[in-house]
Motif scaffolding. Structure first.
Motif, mmCIF file in Angstrom:
data_model
loop_
_atom_site.group_PDB
_atom_site.id
_atom_site.type_symbol
_atom_site.label_atom_id
_atom_site.label_comp_id
_atom_site.label_asym_id
_atom_site.label_seq_id
_atom_site.Cartn_x
_atom_site.Cartn_y
_atom_site.Cartn_z
ATOM 1 N N UNK A 1 0.073 5.157 6.221
ATOM 2 C CA UNK A 1 -0.863 4.035 6.048
ATOM 3 C C UNK A 1 -0.099 2.732 5.818
ATOM 4 N N UNK A 2 0.866 2.775 4.919
ATOM 5 C CA UNK A 2 1.649 1.573 4.599
ATOM 6 C C UNK A 2 2.473 1.117 5.803
ATOM 7 N N UNK A 3 3.075 2.061 6.499
ATOM 8 C CA UNK A 3 3.902 1.736 7.658
ATOM 9 C C UNK A 3 3.053 1.106 8.765
ATOM 10 N N UNK B 1 11.550 8.428 -4.358
ATOM 11 C CA UNK B 1 11.440 7.082 -3.798
ATOM 12 C C UNK B 1 9.957 6.725 -3.769
ATOM 13 N N UNK B 2 9.667 5.479 -4.053
ATOM 14 C CA UNK B 2 8.279 5.038 -3.936
ATOM 15 C C UNK B 2 7.924 4.950 -2.457
ATOM 16 N N UNK B 3 6.650 5.117 -2.119
ATOM 17 C CA UNK B 3 6.246 4.972 -0.717
ATOM 18 C C UNK B 3 6.656 3.619 -0.127
ATOM 19 N N UNK B 4 6.558 2.553 -0.913
ATOM 20 C CA UNK B 4 6.928 1.221 -0.408
ATOM 21 C C UNK B 4 8.412 1.141 -0.073
ATOM 22 N N UNK C 1 3.145 17.404 1.319
ATOM 23 C CA UNK C 1 3.681 16.786 0.109
ATOM 24 C C UNK C 1 4.844 15.837 0.356
ATOM 25 N N UNK C 2 5.218 15.608 1.599
ATOM 26 C CA UNK C 2 6.330 14.694 1.889
ATOM 27 C C UNK C 2 5.882 13.239 1.849
#
Length: 188
Positions: A22-24, A156-159, A14-15
């Motif tokens: 994926x974004x990174x 915090x949003x993932x972005x 859940x972190x």
């Protein structure tokens, strides 16, 4: 500063390891690998089934072999399962020529993010919050011991998390270099 050969994301369920990973990876021009999904693909079975048939120890053996294999790869962001840190034999595989990032989140956020997920065998009981608290007390010291960077993900949003990580890893990512080149051509 050059980019690390590998980035390994550790932290509790859940972190946001898979989403952020994926974004990174996209931002860095790396490949993304979720070690749990890769284990499922190789076994042809989901993790709850592996836990049912082989027990947690059987799953941890598969996980250790997968982490050893992934430690040989470069240009990859690896999202690990929450318990990957439990076996000391895994630690060298997690750290080898890698930047290890601990995505840290509160128990409350974990409960919120995992409450509908049936693919988490350790939470299939009457009090998932108590389980999460126990897992945190057991695993948090290991996450901190292994981490090169600790990043809090609560609210915090993932972005946003990815932008903050990029600044910690290296501001000169492939995307950053492409942007600089584009801007340079505009001024030429």
């Amino acid at each position: 500063m050059s980019l690390p050969k590998r980035i390994v994301l550790i932290g509790p369920m859940g972190a946001g390891k898979s989403t952020i990973g994926r974004l990174l990876a996209r931002e860095l021009g790396y490949r993304f690998v979720d070690s749990d999904r890769l284990i499922e693909e190789r076994c042809g079975a989901n993790i709850p089934w592996i836990f049912d048939v082989e027990g947690e120890e059987g799953f941890r053996q598969r996980e250790g072999a997968m982490l050893a294999e992934l430690a040989e790869q470069e240009g990859v962001v690896v999202a690990t399962g929450g318990g990957a840190v439990l076996k000391r034999d895994n630690h060298p595989h997690l750290k080898r020529e890698a930047m290890v990032i601990y995505l840290k989140t509160s128990i409350e956020q974990q409960v919120e993010r995992t409450r509908r997920d049936r693919n988490r065998p350790l939470l299939q009981n009457d009090d998932p919050e108590a389980v999460l608290r126990h897992l945190f007390s057991e695993r948090d010291p290991l996450y901190n011991e292994l981490a090169d960077v600790v990043m809090f993900t609560d609210r915090k949003s993932p972005r946003l998390v990815v932008r903050q990580l990029i600044n910690r890893i290296s501001p000169k990512t492939p995307r950053h270099r492409r942007q600089v080149r584009k801007e340079g051509h505009k001024h030429a």
